[in-house]
Design an enzyme around this catalytic site. Structure first.
Site, PDB file in Angstrom:
ATOM      1  N   GLU A 116       9.539  -7.286  -3.872  1.00 21.43           N
ATOM      2  CA  GLU A 116       9.672  -7.507  -5.254  1.00 21.43           C
ATOM      3  C   GLU A 116      10.723  -6.509  -5.879  1.00 21.43           C
ATOM      4  OE1 GLU A 116       5.872  -6.787  -7.095  1.00 21.43           O
ATOM      5  OE2 GLU A 116       6.637  -6.886  -9.243  1.00 21.43           O
TER       6      GLU A 116
ATOM      7  N   ARG B  51       0.986  -1.858   7.687  1.00 24.25           N
ATOM      8  CA  ARG B  51       2.144  -1.344   7.093  1.00 24.25           C
ATOM      9  C   ARG B  51       2.370   0.044   7.749  1.00 24.25           C
ATOM     10  NH1 ARG B  51       1.687  -2.093   1.983  1.00 24.25           N
ATOM     11  NH2 ARG B  51       2.725  -0.558   1.085  1.00 24.25           N
TER      12      ARG B  51
ATOM     13  N   LYS C 276       5.908   2.121  -3.859  1.00 27.17           N
ATOM     14  CA  LYS C 276       6.882   2.134  -4.782  1.00 27.17           C
ATOM     15  C   LYS C 276       6.431   2.787  -6.259  1.00 27.17           C
ATOM     16  CE  LYS C 276       8.119  -2.148  -4.018  1.00 27.17           C
ATOM     17  NZ  LYS C 276       8.758  -3.383  -4.111  1.00 27.17           N
TER      18      LYS C 276
HETATM   19  P1  ATP Z   1       4.746  -0.597  -2.239  1.00 23.94           P
HETATM   20  O1  ATP Z   1       3.546  -0.773  -1.685  1.00 23.94           O
HETATM   21  O2  ATP Z   1       5.741   0.374  -1.511  1.00 23.94           O
HETATM   22  O3  ATP Z   1       4.856  -0.668  -3.711  1.00 23.94           O
HETATM   23  P2  ATP Z   1       5.291  -3.547  -1.858  1.00 23.94           P
HETATM   24  O4  ATP Z   1       4.221  -4.027  -0.758  1.00 23.94           O
HETATM   25  O5  ATP Z   1       4.546  -3.766  -3.180  1.00 23.94           O
HETATM   26  O6  ATP Z   1       5.413  -2.150  -1.765  1.00 23.94           O
HETATM   27  P3  ATP Z   1       7.002  -5.463  -1.922  1.00 23.94           P
HETATM   28  O7  ATP Z   1       8.487  -5.463  -2.438  1.00 23.94           O
HETATM   29  O8  ATP Z   1       6.153  -6.520  -2.344  1.00 23.94           O
HETATM   30  O9  ATP Z   1       6.760  -4.168  -1.915  1.00 23.94           O
HETATM   31  O10 ATP Z   1       7.514  -5.606  -0.202  1.00 23.94           O
HETATM   32  C1  ATP Z   1       8.160  -6.506   0.435  1.00 23.94           C
HETATM   33  C2  ATP Z   1       7.774  -6.748   2.070  1.00 23.94           C
HETATM   34  O11 ATP Z   1       7.681  -5.512   2.639  1.00 23.94           O
HETATM   35  C3  ATP Z   1       6.360  -7.182   1.854  1.00 23.94           C
HETATM   36  O12 ATP Z   1       6.016  -8.184   3.044  1.00 23.94           O
HETATM   37  C4  ATP Z   1       5.341  -6.190   2.214  1.00 23.94           C
HETATM   38  O13 ATP Z   1       4.271  -6.490   2.946  1.00 23.94           O
HETATM   39  C5  ATP Z   1       6.328  -5.331   3.099  1.00 23.94           C
HETATM   40  N1  ATP Z   1       6.110  -3.939   2.926  1.00 23.94           N
HETATM   41  C6  ATP Z   1       5.823  -2.897   1.903  1.00 23.94           C
HETATM   42  N2  ATP Z   1       5.562  -1.867   2.179  1.00 23.94           N
HETATM   43  C7  ATP Z   1       5.540  -1.954   3.640  1.00 23.94           C
HETATM   44  C8  ATP Z   1       5.196  -0.854   4.587  1.00 23.94           C
HETATM   45  N3  ATP Z   1       4.757   0.514   4.297  1.00 23.94           N
HETATM   46  N4  ATP Z   1       5.157  -1.133   6.031  1.00 23.94           N
HETATM   47  C9  ATP Z   1       5.386  -2.084   6.240  1.00 23.94           C
HETATM   48  N5  ATP Z   1       5.819  -3.245   5.619  1.00 23.94           N
HETATM   49  C10 ATP Z   1       5.857  -3.178   3.998  1.00 23.94           C
HETATM   50 MG    MG Z   2       4.120  -6.021  -3.573  1.00 21.44          MG
END
Ligand code: ATP
Ligand code: MG
Length: 562
Positions: free
Chosen positions: A37, A262, A272
């Protein structure tokens, strides 16, 4: 990418895919996607997901898409889209011509929603967000049906069309899936599919004032792109029934969602939302502050993409959440830079040393090895002269037991140069601190070897006072102190490490570093790995410390903490 592909450990996801291929599922195709995102910069957790998705595509000769999940116009910015593309490329991955945006599918998503309404599987709901929460129930109590749940398909179609046309206020109505308000899984209690948001979108402008929710948009986007394995983090496990429900009810191509744990990393935050706070509140200098766990920050810190990919390989892919010690990440960069980074000499806290018996006007160009780990990197000349700088730390007027470096009357080796003996100390009258040392050198020890086999217990790095260049060096430590038990949920800003950055402005580096390009990496002998910061410019050298030479990972492993 060529790093030891054959040794890559199999993980449970690759096992599933291997079975699916054998069973000829999805015509034995493998097609993954990385779906960020664009509401912030990518962090090292995303790197894990990138390495996994693009790595699987590579290993199985499949494809991996980059898809921006841009369904929330209020939080998303073009700056983030650009940074994400740059970061994925920098990590060494390529989406070729498969760059997509969920917003490209807004019309299709709308048409599919209409299809669900016609099928009696979706309805327009007028409950306010507060009311909706009340109707939703709790983990232990079922929810109750919305009074708008039984609207006719005609009425729903009319209202949904008018939602799209902008007739209603932001937040006043939603489109909801009609599933089961008493489901044990709260995600299945008539989840919202669309909300009204009168906000411009970075790609679609003012075309839309209703926006699809993640759970609905994601599965349909996966389906449209022909994804075979939709890999996501564990928190989406409870959303999988919904993922399957939408695709089942729409009767469209149905990828398989697989969840993995994760990445959590010690001494930092990987969210984020929290990283945005650090940037906005000025706790760090920006998204690319070298203390940040963002790809941009880690890159500026001096990490290589190889080290990060190697780290992602080592941590593996599991089904259960755990926290990885940041010492492992540091181990990976040391391992990489030990092979690649040329050694140079730099003095961070200079102490002036005059070699009394060295000729005033003599300058010798001494041979220094660029990398003892890789002799093919050759040698260079380093100027030596009567006045040099050594590290303040390398001298003690009253050396404690176990301190073998320079002290009054003591002889040590200057790396690649000579043995010197300290014969005098000048001090600051007020503080008593040594401000200048006087030494003698033994001309017979040129190159740092004693002809008579005389042993010294220490070898110091040094630079010639006249020839060395001034530099600023920024030292970094962990961004966060480690949270104690129960502290995780406390305000994370209370855990910020106040000593995470130290700036030294009067360092000296050997003259060969003049004009070193931003991003160049070096080992400063005995001090650690350093990288030229983009703040450098003509006549100005700024370095970031990437890592010290101390390997704490070995210790972590020994203590069985892992
Ligand atoms: P955050 O929790 O940091 O806000 P998010 O999951 O909202 O991150 P996205 O942009 O939606 O961020 O993530 C893009 C991809 O990266 C998704 O498939 C998500 O599952 C993966 N992802 C995000 N954070 C992690 C992490 N700590 N470890 C592994 N994969 C991750
Ligand atoms: Mg997300």
């Amino acid at each position: 990418m060529a790093d030891n592909e054959t040794e890559r450990p199999a993980d449970f996801i690759r096992e599933i895919i291997t079975e699916d291929i054998a069973a000829k599922k999805y015509e034995s195709r493998v097609h993954t996607r990385f779906p960020p995102e664009p509401n912030g910069y990518l962090h090292i957790g995303h790197a894990k997901s990138i390495c996994l998705n693009f790595g699987i595509a590579r290993d199985f000769r499949g494809l991996c898409n980059l898809r921006f999940d841009d369904t929330n116009p209020t939080k998303e910015e073009v700056e983030y889209v650009d940074s994400i593309k740059g970061d994925v490329r920098w990590l060494g991955f390529d989406w070729d011509d498969r760059l997509f945006y969920a917003s490209d599918y807004f019309e299709k998503l709308y048409q599919h929603a209409v299809q669900l309404i016609e099928k009696g599987k979706a309805y327009v709901c007028d409950l306010t967000p507060e009311q909706m929460r009340e109707y939703r129930g709790t983990l232990t109590e079922p929810g109750s049906n919305s009074p708008y749940r039984d609207r006719s398909a005609e009425e729903n179609l009319d209202l949904f069309g008018r939602m799209r046309a902008g007739e209603f206020e932001t937040g006043s109505r939603t489109l909801r899936a009609k599933i089961d308000m008493s489901s044990g899984n709260i995600n299945m209690r008539d989840p919202v599919m669309y909300r009204i948001l009168k906000a411009g979108h970075h790609r679609t402008g003012d075309t839309w004032c209703i926006y699809p929710m993640y759970d609905y948009a994601h599965c349909v986007s996966d389906s449209i792109e022909g994804i075979t394995h939709s890999i996501c983090t564990l928190e989406f496990e409870d959303h999988r029934p919904l993922y399957d429900w939408f695709l089942e009810e729409l009767g469209i191509y149905h990828p398989r969602q697989i969840e993995f744990a994760r990445l959590n990393l010690s001494n930092t935050v990987l969210s984020k939302r929290k990283l945005i706070q650090l940037v906005r509140d000025g706790h760090v200098a920006g998204w690319d502050d070298p203390r940040m766990p963002t790809i941009a920050g880690i890159r500026r810190r001096g990490y290589t993409p190889e080290a990060i990919r190697n780290f992602c390989d080592r941590i593996g892919v599991a089904k259960r959440d755990s926290t990885v010690d940041v010492a492992l990440l540091e181990y990976c960069i040391r391992e990489d830079l030990n092979k690649k980074a040329p050694r140079v000499m730099a003095v961070l806290r200079p102490l002036r040393v005059v070699i009394d018996n060295y000729p005033e006007d003599l300058i010798e160009e001494l041979d220094a090895v660029n990398n003892p780990e890789d002799m093919s990197m050759g040698t260079r000349k380093v100027p030596f002269s009567r006045v040099i700088y050594i590290e303040q730390d390398d001298f003690r007027e009253e050396p404690p037991k176990g301190f073998f470096r320079l002290a009054p009357g003591r002889e040590v080796r200057l790396r690649y140069a000579y043995y010197i003996t300290c014969v005098g100390v000048l001090r600051d009258d007020r503080t008593g601190e040594a401000t200048e040392l006087h030494c003698t050198y033994d001309p017979k020890t040129r190159g740092g070897d004693s002809p008579d086999g005389r042993k010294v217990k220490a070898t110091l790095h040094w630079v010639s006072a006249e020839h060395s260049l001034e530099a600023e060096v920024r030292l970094y430590d962990h961004l966060m102190k480690e949270a104690g038990p129960g502290q995780q949920e406390a305000d994370f800003r209370a855990l910020l490490n106040p000593g995470s950055r130290e700036v030294l402005r009067s360092c000296r580096v050997e003259p060969g570093l003049a004009g070193a390009a931003a991003g160049s990496r070096y080992q400063f002998e005995r001090l650690g790995y350093f990288c030229v910061d983009p703040d450098s410019g003509p006549g100005r050298l700024v370095f970031n410390r990437t890592a010290t030479l101390r390997d704490t990972w070995a210790k972590v492993q020994k203590s069985g903490k892992k």
